[in-house]
Write a protein that holds these residues in place. Structure first.
Motif, PDB file in Angstrom:
ATOM      1  N   PHE A 164       0.832  -1.200   0.000  1.00  0.00           N
ATOM      2  CA  PHE A 164       0.000   0.000   0.000  1.00  0.00           C
ATOM      3  C   PHE A 164       0.869   1.252   0.000  1.00  0.00           C
ATOM      4  CE2 PHE A 164      -1.912   3.545   2.128  1.00  0.00           C
ATOM      5  CZ  PHE A 164      -3.164   3.649   1.535  1.00  0.00           C
ATOM      6  N   LEU A 165       1.841   1.295   0.909  1.00  0.00           N
ATOM      7  CA  LEU A 165       2.695   2.490   1.026  1.00  0.00           C
ATOM      8  C   LEU A 165       3.518   2.714  -0.235  1.00  0.00           C
ATOM      9  CD1 LEU A 165       3.720   2.141   4.772  1.00  0.00           C
ATOM     10  CD2 LEU A 165       2.174   3.852   3.783  1.00  0.00           C
ATOM     11  N   ASP A 166       3.992   1.635  -0.862  1.00  0.00           N
ATOM     12  CA  ASP A 166       4.712   1.770  -2.132  1.00  0.00           C
ATOM     13  C   ASP A 166       3.803   2.347  -3.219  1.00  0.00           C
ATOM     14  OD1 ASP A 166       6.978   0.672  -0.978  1.00  0.00           O
ATOM     15  OD2 ASP A 166       6.688  -1.320  -1.864  1.00  0.00           O
ATOM     16  N   THR A 167       2.578   1.840  -3.284  1.00  0.00           N
ATOM     17  CA  THR A 167       1.629   2.320  -4.287  1.00  0.00           C
ATOM     18  C   THR A 167       1.224   3.759  -4.006  1.00  0.00           C
ATOM     19  OG1 THR A 167       0.842   0.052  -4.568  1.00  0.00           O
ATOM     20  CG2 THR A 167      -0.562   1.802  -5.434  1.00  0.00           C
ATOM     21  N   LEU A 168       1.106   4.111  -2.740  1.00  0.00           N
ATOM     22  CA  LEU A 168       0.787   5.492  -2.372  1.00  0.00           C
ATOM     23  C   LEU A 168       1.905   6.440  -2.815  1.00  0.00           C
ATOM     24  CD1 LEU A 168      -1.350   7.241  -0.933  1.00  0.00           C
ATOM     25  CD2 LEU A 168      -0.005   6.949   1.160  1.00  0.00           C
ATOM     26  N   THR A 169       3.146   5.996  -2.702  1.00  0.00           N
ATOM     27  CA  THR A 169       4.279   6.796  -3.170  1.00  0.00           C
ATOM     28  C   THR A 169       4.155   7.045  -4.676  1.00  0.00           C
ATOM     29  OG1 THR A 169       5.730   5.970  -1.433  1.00  0.00           O
ATOM     30  CG2 THR A 169       6.798   6.845  -3.416  1.00  0.00           C
ATOM     31  N   ARG A 170       3.766   6.018  -5.414  1.00  0.00           N
ATOM     32  CA  ARG A 170       3.552   6.194  -6.857  1.00  0.00           C
ATOM     33  C   ARG A 170       2.420   7.180  -7.128  1.00  0.00           C
ATOM     34  NH1 ARG A 170       4.070   0.535  -6.556  1.00  0.00           N
ATOM     35  NH2 ARG A 170       6.138  -0.123  -7.208  1.00  0.00           N
ATOM     36  N   ALA A 171       1.332   7.065  -6.372  1.00  0.00           N
ATOM     37  CA  ALA A 171       0.199   7.979  -6.555  1.00  0.00           C
ATOM     38  C   ALA A 171       0.639   9.428  -6.314  1.00  0.00           C
ATOM     39  CB  ALA A 171      -0.948   7.609  -5.619  1.00  0.00           C
ATOM     40  N   LEU A 229      -2.648  12.091 -14.599  1.00  0.00           N
ATOM     41  CA  LEU A 229      -3.935  11.813 -13.969  1.00  0.00           C
ATOM     42  C   LEU A 229      -4.370  10.360 -14.098  1.00  0.00           C
ATOM     43  CD1 LEU A 229      -5.855  15.067 -14.920  1.00  0.00           C
ATOM     44  CD2 LEU A 229      -4.479  14.571 -12.887  1.00  0.00           C
ATOM     45  N   LYS A 230      -4.160   9.762 -15.253  1.00  0.00           N
ATOM     46  CA  LYS A 230      -4.559   8.365 -15.446  1.00  0.00           C
ATOM     47  C   LYS A 230      -3.806   7.462 -14.485  1.00  0.00           C
ATOM     48  CE  LYS A 230      -4.715   4.666 -18.882  1.00  0.00           C
ATOM     49  NZ  LYS A 230      -3.559   3.812 -18.961  1.00  0.00           N
ATOM     50  N   GLU A 231      -2.493   7.615 -14.420  1.00  0.00           N
ATOM     51  CA  GLU A 231      -1.662   6.788 -13.555  1.00  0.00           C
ATOM     52  C   GLU A 231      -1.977   7.053 -12.083  1.00  0.00           C
ATOM     53  OE1 GLU A 231      -0.599   8.648 -16.085  1.00  0.00           O
ATOM     54  OE2 GLU A 231       0.538   7.338 -17.441  1.00  0.00           O
ATOM     55  N   LYS A 232      -2.243   8.315 -11.756  1.00  0.00           N
ATOM     56  CA  LYS A 232      -2.626   8.656 -10.380  1.00  0.00           C
ATOM     57  C   LYS A 232      -3.897   7.912 -10.009  1.00  0.00           C
ATOM     58  CE  LYS A 232      -5.510  11.612  -9.694  1.00  0.00           C
ATOM     59  NZ  LYS A 232      -6.447  12.715  -9.645  1.00  0.00           N
ATOM     60  N   LYS A 247     -10.079  15.717  -6.033  1.00  0.00           N
ATOM     61  CA  LYS A 247      -9.718  17.130  -5.879  1.00  0.00           C
ATOM     62  C   LYS A 247      -8.250  17.409  -6.175  1.00  0.00           C
ATOM     63  CE  LYS A 247     -13.294  17.770  -2.403  1.00  0.00           C
ATOM     64  NZ  LYS A 247     -13.567  18.080  -0.995  1.00  0.00           N
ATOM     65  N   ASN A 248      -7.486  16.357  -6.474  1.00  0.00           N
ATOM     66  CA  ASN A 248      -6.046  16.486  -6.716  1.00  0.00           C
ATOM     67  C   ASN A 248      -5.336  17.190  -5.556  1.00  0.00           C
ATOM     68  OD1 ASN A 248      -5.140  15.086  -8.876  1.00  0.00           O
ATOM     69  ND2 ASN A 248      -5.131  16.810 -10.284  1.00  0.00           N
ATOM     70  N   GLU A 249      -5.622  16.735  -4.354  1.00  0.00           N
ATOM     71  CA  GLU A 249      -5.035  17.327  -3.148  1.00  0.00           C
ATOM     72  C   GLU A 249      -4.050  16.351  -2.527  1.00  0.00           C
ATOM     73  OE1 GLU A 249      -8.329  18.461  -0.663  1.00  0.00           O
ATOM     74  OE2 GLU A 249      -8.800  20.192  -1.921  1.00  0.00           O
ATOM     75  N   ILE A 250      -2.789  16.617  -2.769  1.00  0.00           N
ATOM     76  CA  ILE A 250      -1.739  15.710  -2.292  1.00  0.00           C
ATOM     77  C   ILE A 250      -1.672  15.661  -0.767  1.00  0.00           C
ATOM     78  CG2 ILE A 250       0.202  17.334  -2.281  1.00  0.00           C
ATOM     79  CD1 ILE A 250       1.750  14.949  -3.732  1.00  0.00           C
ATOM     80  N   GLU A 251      -2.126  16.738  -0.105  1.00  0.00           N
ATOM     81  CA  GLU A 251      -2.105  16.763   1.362  1.00  0.00           C
ATOM     82  C   GLU A 251      -2.935  15.616   1.934  1.00  0.00           C
ATOM     83  OE1 GLU A 251      -3.378  19.481  -0.433  1.00  0.00           O
ATOM     84  OE2 GLU A 251      -1.404  20.425  -0.606  1.00  0.00           O
ATOM     85  N   LYS A 252      -4.006  15.268   1.261  1.00  0.00           N
ATOM     86  CA  LYS A 252      -4.853  14.173   1.734  1.00  0.00           C
ATOM     87  C   LYS A 252      -4.114  12.830   1.618  1.00  0.00           C
ATOM     88  CE  LYS A 252      -9.195  16.560   1.001  1.00  0.00           C
ATOM     89  NZ  LYS A 252      -9.275  17.086   2.325  1.00  0.00           N
ATOM     90  N   LEU A 253      -3.272  12.708   0.606  1.00  0.00           N
ATOM     91  CA  LEU A 253      -2.447  11.501   0.497  1.00  0.00           C
ATOM     92  C   LEU A 253      -1.448  11.436   1.650  1.00  0.00           C
ATOM     93  CD1 LEU A 253      -1.704  11.271  -3.344  1.00  0.00           C
ATOM     94  CD2 LEU A 253      -3.516  10.146  -2.034  1.00  0.00           C
ATOM     95  N   ALA A 295       3.674  10.676  -6.660  1.00  0.00           N
ATOM     96  CA  ALA A 295       4.531  11.099  -7.775  1.00  0.00           C
ATOM     97  C   ALA A 295       3.702  11.397  -9.022  1.00  0.00           C
ATOM     98  CB  ALA A 295       5.573  10.020  -8.083  1.00  0.00           C
ATOM     99  N   HIS A 296       2.710  10.558  -9.296  1.00  0.00           N
ATOM    100  CA  HIS A 296       1.850  10.801 -10.456  1.00  0.00           C
ATOM    101  C   HIS A 296       1.047  12.086 -10.288  1.00  0.00           C
ATOM    102  CE1 HIS A 296       2.976   7.073 -12.238  1.00  0.00           C
ATOM    103  NE2 HIS A 296       2.314   6.297 -11.387  1.00  0.00           N
TER     104      HIS A 296
END
Length: 131
Positions: A36-43, A52-55, A102-108, A45-46
């Motif tokens: 999960f944490l690895d995939t979140l790191t990718r999200a 947007l598609k990859e995110k 909302k494209n809000e990285i803070e929430k990630l 970065a995207h």
């Protein structure tokens, strides 16, 4: 026909499946959280690169992992702890959805903090119980 990355991904998938087959439930949870944490790191970065598609794909994968973790909870035997974990997973799912729409990285970043704390709790549990 295949690029280098797809070959690596296929190899990595086989490796993960082999590890999962030989893992205890405790180890499986840690593997899922690590993935999960690895995939979140990718999200993240995207999102930063405006891919947007990859995110969206990465966040969908994160939601799938949280769904798997949540479905593994034994609400009858787990009592209050299972209920608290369910609430944390629901919070993370909502934040992931909001971050995506909302494209809000803070929430990630909020989700990363919660899931890192859960990971540390599982690691401490393993240290105490010899896992």
């Amino acid at each position: 026909m295949f690029n280098d990355e797809s070959g690596f991904d296929a190899y990595q998938q086989v490796d993960v499946e082999a590890q999962a087959a030989a893992s205890s439930p405790y180890q499986l949870v840690l593997m899922l959280i690590g993935g999960f944490l690895d995939t979140l790191t990718r999200a993240e970065a995207h999102m930063e690169a405006n891919r947007l598609k990859e995110k969206g794909e990465a966040i969908a994968r994160c939601l799938d992992i949280i769904g798997g973790l949540n479905s593994a909870l034994d609400m009858k035997r787990g009592g209050e702890m299972a209920e608290q974990m369910n609430n944390l997973y629901d919070f993370c799912s909502l934040r992931l959805f909001e971050a995506s729409t909302k494209n809000e990285i803070e929430k990630l970043h909020e989700v990363r903090t919660v899931m890192t704390n859960i990971q540390e709790g599982w690691q401490n549990f393993g240290a105490v119980h010899g896992n």
